[in-house]
Write an enzyme that holds these catalytic residues in place. Structure first.
Site, mmCIF file in Angstrom:
data_model
loop_
_atom_site.group_PDB
_atom_site.id
_atom_site.type_symbol
_atom_site.label_atom_id
_atom_site.label_comp_id
_atom_site.label_asym_id
_atom_site.label_seq_id
_atom_site.Cartn_x
_atom_site.Cartn_y
_atom_site.Cartn_z
ATOM 1 N N LEU A 333 -32.086 41.979 -17.254
ATOM 2 C CA LEU A 333 -33.024 40.904 -16.965
ATOM 3 C C LEU A 333 -32.517 39.591 -17.547
ATOM 4 O O LEU A 333 -32.282 39.488 -18.761
ATOM 5 C CB LEU A 333 -34.409 41.224 -17.543
ATOM 6 C CG LEU A 333 -35.086 42.463 -16.953
ATOM 7 C CD1 LEU A 333 -35.156 43.568 -17.993
ATOM 8 C CD2 LEU A 333 -36.472 42.140 -16.456
ATOM 9 N N ASP A 334 -32.333 38.611 -16.681
ATOM 10 C CA ASP A 334 -31.994 37.273 -17.144
ATOM 11 C C ASP A 334 -33.183 36.721 -17.925
ATOM 12 O O ASP A 334 -34.330 36.905 -17.536
ATOM 13 C CB ASP A 334 -31.680 36.379 -15.940
ATOM 14 C CG ASP A 334 -31.500 34.929 -16.344
ATOM 15 O OD1 ASP A 334 -30.617 34.653 -17.176
ATOM 16 O OD2 ASP A 334 -32.251 34.078 -15.841
ATOM 17 N N LYS A 335 -32.899 36.056 -19.039
ATOM 18 C CA LYS A 335 -33.998 35.556 -19.882
ATOM 19 C C LYS A 335 -34.700 34.354 -19.261
ATOM 20 O O LYS A 335 -35.886 34.387 -18.945
ATOM 21 C CB LYS A 335 -33.473 35.180 -21.266
ATOM 22 C CG LYS A 335 -34.573 34.617 -22.190
ATOM 23 C CD LYS A 335 -34.011 34.055 -23.456
ATOM 24 C CE LYS A 335 -33.359 32.715 -23.246
ATOM 25 N NZ LYS A 335 -34.304 31.639 -22.901
ATOM 26 N N THR A 336 -33.948 33.268 -19.071
ATOM 27 C CA THR A 336 -34.553 32.010 -18.661
ATOM 28 C C THR A 336 -35.068 32.088 -17.233
ATOM 29 O O THR A 336 -34.311 32.310 -16.297
ATOM 30 C CB THR A 336 -33.534 30.861 -18.783
ATOM 31 O OG1 THR A 336 -33.007 30.843 -20.113
ATOM 32 C CG2 THR A 336 -34.188 29.518 -18.485
#
Length: 836
Positions: A333-336
């Protein structure tokens, strides 16, 4: 504060595995060296120079390889499964069975049309990337400023960018100061300040200031373009194709063995026209062995799942991702923008006596301007408007915007008839402007800044100057990109479903650790540089144990996905930015969130159409239901194939004749393969753990079930000959009718991995079964060109005997499936997804 090495990498464009890219070449070059290397100067290029460089470097565009749709469609007739069907059609024609040959070609064409209609254009993401570069830029040409299409820019061009502009190509800043939003490229949640000598990347957006720079890289050589190169080559392994080939391989082996044995027997007993018999057997075995409708059924089952997800707020752009997601083990999962809101927020206020938190917030808003379009100003103004304080009635008279040299902004305000000055900026700068601050309060400020830095937050100091001109420290504002409200619940649910969630971010390690802690990922979060120091053969095992990785680049995300896949894992990836696109396309299930860039959406297999992440759980639920439906079809098909091949071979040894005609085989294929497409809407439960295709165990289970029905089929032949005294034509008709009817009964049994009465079938499947059984029973009684006329007694015998035998077989099937690990989705913990 960001690590110096990380900032250098960001500003110069140096990324892992990209040592030869233009950004690296100009890493430490001075402006003078850059101009000399590019054979350019600050006064820009002339038209002849531009034309020459366009021939040398090409245009500032993303090249796209176009595909001929006709050729793409014809490829559907090329491959192991089409070859076998085409061979069967040719043999049918040689034997004079032209109707059967035409039917085979029609079945093949149906598969081709369905597959082609659901295929996804491989160039979709590249088209959007190309469109992204199609902006206008202000360029210095022939000594004068002019607007040109960004695609015409060349290395050496001098360009100017202002507030709101998209940087048209990678450039080195010659003069000016800007803040740019490069979250879509690097994953950083906060704007980045750039000045003379810094690198500004193609595709980033100017959020403050103005600057002039010289272009050092265009098109595919830019940071943006390099990402598109990864998008071009990124492609997940086709597990769907593997499944189909495995099914064909297993059942074809049995068909070939049966054909060889019956061929030898034909030659030994000297039956008439042995070659015709052998060729007819070959066609029948090929038609019986090849899962003709598998591609079509798979596409339809996946399409039904896609429609269900669309109702939940997810658009599926690559159908096979639905089937792959059933086996999902790792979800990156990409954070931003995915785990977080990608929206700067005030997350903390520390007031300094005698000021209150509300007063600090209001003063911070008064030291900001909505007209500046600065992200930080807009955030503080929005927050201050939600609180009430004694300064709420103040009016801003003058505003001096933030400047990198002073590192603060300032406003002149009117309050209660007084004119006051309020300022906000870097905490140490603001504190230095307040020399009368007591030591105790100064320590409080420093402690607050340090605590916020440990959490990865950005801090701003706020001070107020009264009429005497002396500033008084008011407090500290902490800003961050907070997690989405549903992120923690999503991470918890994923873990309960035996899926390992891992956070990936371009932000620094401190921010990554704090977000991982707040959302429940875990504490095992490291920076990419630490991972690079580990030997490559150890990196794979290290990645499998991580909860998060920080300070990474697009190449890193893409590489991490590929490494995990190389270990045999099925991988999902969520993201929103251009930097996520290669990994989104490489993953078996790439998921673009609702606020993702067009490029990310085009690269993903699933696009969320509404805010929130719980739709991801819906996608997993639907994918596991899709798996159960396809498993039902495969079990029924493989068991049917083994039954047909062995039954026909055994019958040939017994009665020395074909127990099924070519036309009868076509009917069996239609009812067994195509009529059971209604399985796509069957009522199934989704398991609470990943489901993988173990074709060895599936074939063994289906094979043993098929052998049971061989016994039943032989008993039908025995009854037809010795009890009903039927002719060969009627025997063949009874065998065909029995194979059609017991296939319908059997699907009601194998659809449930436990006892068949554990769940009710979907009404579409039940209706299809009833229609097939009733219609073919009537055809058998009244007679038609499809089947020879049978007596009512013969048909009733087949119906009753088939039903009783199928029910009895369930007592063998259930423990068999359990022993071979096929299990029952219903016996496992069901995947529960809350309503959005």
């Amino acid at each position: 504060m960001r690590y110096l090495e990380y900032r250098i990498a960001i500003e110069t464009g140096l990324m892992i595995g990209q040592e030869g890219r233009p950004g690296e070449h100009f890493r430490n070059a001075t402006i003078e060296d850059t101009l000399r290397e590019l054979d350019a100067n600050a006064s820009g290029l002339s038209d002849p120079e531009v034309e020459s460089r366009q021939k040398k470097y090409g245009f500032n565009l993303i090249e796209e390889k176009k595909k001929n749709p006709v050729i793409e469609f014809l490829k559907r007739y090329w491959g192991p499964m089409p070859w076998l069907l085409e061979f069967a059609a040719i043999l049918s024609g040689v034997l004079g069975h032209y109707d059967e040959a035409i039917i085979i070609i029609i079945l093949l064409t149906i598969n081709a049309v369905i597959g082609f209609s659901h295929s996804r254009s491989a160039g979709k993401a590249l088209k959007l990337l190309k469109k992204k570069l199609s902006v206008t830029a202000r360029v210095l040409r022939n000594g004068a400023w002019k607007s040109v299409a960004a695609g015409e820019i060349v290395p050496g061009d001098v360009v100017s960018v202002d507030l709101g502009d998209i940087v048209p190509a990678d450039m080195k800043i010659l003069s000016g100061q800007v803040a740019v939003d490069q979250a879509a490229l690097t994953g950083e949640s906060l704007p980045v300040d750039l000045g003379q000598g810094s690198m500004a990347f193609s595709g980033t957006v100017v959020t403050r200031g103005r600057c002039t720079g010289i272009i050092v890289a265009t098109g595919a050589n830019t940071y943006f373009g390099r990402t598109t190169e990864l998008v071009k080559i990124a492609k997940p392994k086709s597990h769907q194709e593997e499944i189909m080939l495995s099914i064909v391989r297993y059942v074809l082996y049995i068909g070939i063995i049966a054909l060889a044995v019956t061929s030898v027997d034909s030659l030994i007993i000297h039956i008439s026209d042995p070659l015709v018999n052998i060729l007819t057997f070959a066609v029948i075995f090929l038609m019986g062995s090849i899962p003709v409708a598998l591609p079509a059924v798979l596409s339809i089952v996946q399409a039904v799942g896609a429609l269900e997800l669309a109702k939940s707020g997810a658009l599926v752009t690559r159908l096979d991702s639905i089937e792959d997601a059933a086996s999902l083990e790792y979800l990156y999962l990409d954070k931003t923008g995915t785990i977080t809101l990608n929206k700067l927020s005030v997350v903390g206020v520390t007031p300094i006596f005698p000021f209150t938190s509300e007063e600090v917030s209001t003063l911070g808003g008064l030291a900001s301007s909505a007209d500046s379009k600065d992200t930080i100003d807009s955030t503080i103004i929005a927050y201050s408007s939600s609180v009430k304080s004694k300064f709420g009635s103040s009016r801003q008279v003058e505003y001096t915007p933030f400047h990198p040299s002073t590192k603060r902004s300032e406003s002149l305000i009117e309050w209660n008839g007084k004119r006051l000055t309020v300022t906000k900026g870097a905490p140490q700068i603001i504190l230095a402007m307040c020399p009368d601050t007591p030591e105790e309060f100064a320590k409080q400020v420093n402690r607050s800044v340090e605590d916020a830095s440990q959490r990865g937050n950005r801090t701003l100091g706020v001070a107020l100057s009264e009429e005497n001109g002396k500033f008084k420290m008011a407090g500290i504002l902490a800003l961050a990109d907070p997690p989405r409200p549903d992120s923690m619940e999503l991470i918890s649910d994923l873990k309960h479903l035996s899926i390992k969630p891992v956070m990936l971010t371009g932000d620094n390690l401190l921010i990554a650790k704090q977000i991982a802690k707040d959302t429940g990922f875990g504490s095992n979060v490291i920076g990419m540089n630490e991972l690079r120091e580990v030997p490559e053969d150890e990196q794979v095992a290290r990645i499998e144990d991580l909860d998060g990785l920080a300070e990474i680049y697009p190449e890193d995300k893409y590489r991490i996905v590929k490494i995990t896949q190389a270990r045999g894992h099925i991988v999902g990836m969520t993201g929103d930015g251009v930097n996520d696109s290669p990994a989104l396309k490489q993953a078996e299930m790439g998921i673009a969130v609702s606020n993702a860039t067009d490029v990310a959406k085009a690269s993903a297999a699933v696009v969320l159409t509404q805010p929130g992440l719980r739709v991801i759980l819906d996608a997993i639920r639907v994918s596991r239901q899709t798996y159960e439906r396809m498993l039902t079809w495969v079990l029924n098909k493989v068991s049917k194939t083994i039954e047909i091949v062995i039954l026909l071979a055994a019958a040939f040894f017994w009665i020395h004749a074909l127990a099924v005609t070519l036309l009868g085989m076509v009917l069996i294929i239609f009812t067994n393969d195509f009529a059971t497409m209604s399985i796509s809407t069957d009522n199934v439960k989704s398991a609470a753990s990943p489901r993988k295709w173990s074709m060895g165990n599936i074939t063994l289970a289906a094979g043993l079930v098929g052998l049971l029905f061989v016994v039943q089929g032989l008993f039908v032949i025995y009854a037809a000959i010795y009890y009903f005294d039927a002719t060969l034509a009627v025997v063949q008709g009874m065998v065909v009718l029995n194979l059609i009817i017991n296939s319908q009964f059997r699907i009601l049994v194998v659809r449930e991995r436990g006892r068949f009465w554990s769940s009710l079938p979907g009404w579409e499947l039940l209706l299809t079964v009833i229609i097939v059984i009733v219609s073919f029973s009537m055809i058998g009684i009244v007679g038609a060109t499809l089947l020879p006329i049978m007596t009512v007694g013969e048909v009733i015998f087949i119906l009753i005997f088939g039903a009783v035998f199928t029910i009895a077989s369930d007592f063998v099937k259930s423990p068999l499936f359990k022993y071979l690990g096929l299990g029952s989705a219903g016996s496992r913990k069901s995947l529960q997804v809350k309503a959005n």
